[in-house]
Design a protein around this motif. Structure first.
Motif, mmCIF file in Angstrom:
data_model
loop_
_atom_site.group_PDB
_atom_site.id
_atom_site.type_symbol
_atom_site.label_atom_id
_atom_site.label_comp_id
_atom_site.label_asym_id
_atom_site.label_seq_id
_atom_site.Cartn_x
_atom_site.Cartn_y
_atom_site.Cartn_z
ATOM 1 N N ALA A 59 8.747 3.774 14.276
ATOM 2 C CA ALA A 59 9.399 4.283 13.071
ATOM 3 C C ALA A 59 8.842 5.632 12.628
ATOM 4 O O ALA A 59 9.477 6.338 11.850
ATOM 5 C CB ALA A 59 9.236 3.275 11.930
ATOM 6 N N ALA A 60 7.676 5.994 13.138
ATOM 7 C CA ALA A 60 7.039 7.256 12.732
ATOM 8 C C ALA A 60 7.766 8.449 13.346
ATOM 9 O O ALA A 60 8.300 8.367 14.449
ATOM 10 C CB ALA A 60 5.577 7.260 13.159
ATOM 11 N N LYS A 61 7.770 9.543 12.624
ATOM 12 C CA LYS A 61 8.371 10.781 13.117
ATOM 13 C C LYS A 61 7.391 11.490 14.044
ATOM 14 O O LYS A 61 6.198 11.378 13.890
ATOM 15 C CB LYS A 61 8.700 11.709 11.948
ATOM 16 C CG LYS A 61 9.713 11.145 10.994
ATOM 17 C CD LYS A 61 9.907 12.098 9.837
ATOM 18 C CE LYS A 61 10.786 11.473 8.776
ATOM 19 N NZ LYS A 61 10.868 12.306 7.592
ATOM 20 N N ALA B 92 -7.184 20.365 5.899
ATOM 21 C CA ALA B 92 -7.236 21.828 6.049
ATOM 22 C C ALA B 92 -8.464 22.259 6.854
ATOM 23 O O ALA B 92 -8.374 23.137 7.714
ATOM 24 C CB ALA B 92 -7.227 22.503 4.680
ATOM 25 N N ARG B 93 -9.606 21.636 6.591
ATOM 26 C CA ARG B 93 -10.841 21.967 7.323
ATOM 27 C C ARG B 93 -10.698 21.644 8.809
ATOM 28 O O ARG B 93 -11.081 22.444 9.669
ATOM 29 C CB ARG B 93 -12.024 21.204 6.726
ATOM 30 C CG ARG B 93 -13.362 21.536 7.351
ATOM 31 C CD ARG B 93 -14.517 20.948 6.560
ATOM 32 N NE ARG B 93 -14.352 19.552 6.219
ATOM 33 C CZ ARG B 93 -14.763 18.535 6.994
ATOM 34 N NH1 ARG B 93 -15.365 18.775 8.136
ATOM 35 N NH2 ARG B 93 -14.590 17.294 6.604
ATOM 36 N N GLY C 72 2.253 17.210 8.703
ATOM 37 C CA GLY C 72 2.425 18.224 7.715
ATOM 38 C C GLY C 72 2.486 19.607 8.338
ATOM 39 O O GLY C 72 2.679 19.775 9.539
ATOM 40 N N LYS C 73 2.306 20.613 7.506
ATOM 41 C CA LYS C 73 2.377 22.005 7.946
ATOM 42 C C LYS C 73 1.323 22.326 9.001
ATOM 43 O O LYS C 73 1.597 22.988 9.993
ATOM 44 C CB LYS C 73 2.188 22.950 6.761
ATOM 45 C CG LYS C 73 3.349 23.026 5.830
ATOM 46 C CD LYS C 73 3.033 24.041 4.740
ATOM 47 C CE LYS C 73 4.084 24.051 3.675
ATOM 48 N NZ LYS C 73 3.765 25.043 2.631
ATOM 49 N N ALA C 74 0.095 21.861 8.772
ATOM 50 C CA ALA C 74 -0.990 22.156 9.713
ATOM 51 C C ALA C 74 -0.690 21.557 11.082
ATOM 52 O O ALA C 74 -0.895 22.204 12.106
ATOM 53 C CB ALA C 74 -2.316 21.623 9.184
ATOM 54 N N GLU C 75 -0.194 20.330 11.100
ATOM 55 C CA GLU C 75 0.127 19.678 12.372
ATOM 56 C C GLU C 75 1.207 20.446 13.124
ATOM 57 O O GLU C 75 1.089 20.681 14.328
ATOM 58 C CB GLU C 75 0.582 18.249 12.103
ATOM 59 C CG GLU C 75 0.899 17.472 13.351
ATOM 60 C CD GLU C 75 1.411 16.079 13.042
ATOM 61 O OE1 GLU C 75 2.129 15.546 13.900
ATOM 62 O OE2 GLU C 75 1.115 15.529 11.967
ATOM 63 N N LYS C 76 2.249 20.880 12.433
ATOM 64 C CA LYS C 76 3.323 21.642 13.076
ATOM 65 C C LYS C 76 2.792 22.963 13.624
ATOM 66 O O LYS C 76 3.140 23.368 14.733
ATOM 67 C CB LYS C 76 4.458 21.906 12.085
ATOM 68 C CG LYS C 76 5.278 20.685 11.786
ATOM 69 C CD LYS C 76 6.377 20.993 10.793
ATOM 70 C CE LYS C 76 7.101 19.712 10.424
ATOM 71 N NZ LYS C 76 8.113 19.948 9.400
#
Length: 119
Positions: free
Chosen positions: A34-36, A84-85, A1-5
């Motif tokens: 298969a995972a991105k 998020a934490r 997600g956003k946090a990972e990027k």
């Protein structure tokens, strides 16, 4: 997600996954392929669950480990608040390691001569 990027953009952050279906390595390889994102996947065992106090119905298990190998945070679940934490904690650690991010400073050696450390 956003946090990972956002964390990957920091450069000193690495994400790995541990699959707990170690008795089905081919299924894990297929799912990982298969995972991105190309995240490395390691095969874990029931002992892995016990060692970290993971509860199978509360997976995934998240473990933040600093660059000295010390565990700083263990959390279970994939709800937005947990993610998020964890992201905030990882960003705090990264800020402490690199307080100015990717900023480079020039050193003046003599008039008209600039040197850029690390470049």
């Amino acid at each position: 997600g956003k946090a990972e990027k956002r964390l990957h953009a920091r450069g000193r952050f690495s994400l790995v996954a541990v699959a707990l279906q170690s008795d089905h390595p081919e299924a894990v390889r297929t799912a990982a392929g298969a995972a991105k994102g190309g995240v490395p996947v390691y095969l874990g065992t029931a002992e892995t669950l016990r060692a970290y106090g993971a509860v199978p119905d509360r997976l995934p298990l998240h473990v933040l480990i600093d660059d000295d190998g010390r565990i700083g945070v263990i959390a279970q679940g994939n709800d937005p608040e947990t993610v998020a934490r964890l992201a905030r904690q990882a960003e705090l650690w990264l800020d402490a390691l690199e307080p100015f991010g990717g900023t480079h400073f020039a050193e003046l050696h003599r008039p008209g001569s600039l040197r850029f450390p690390g470049l």
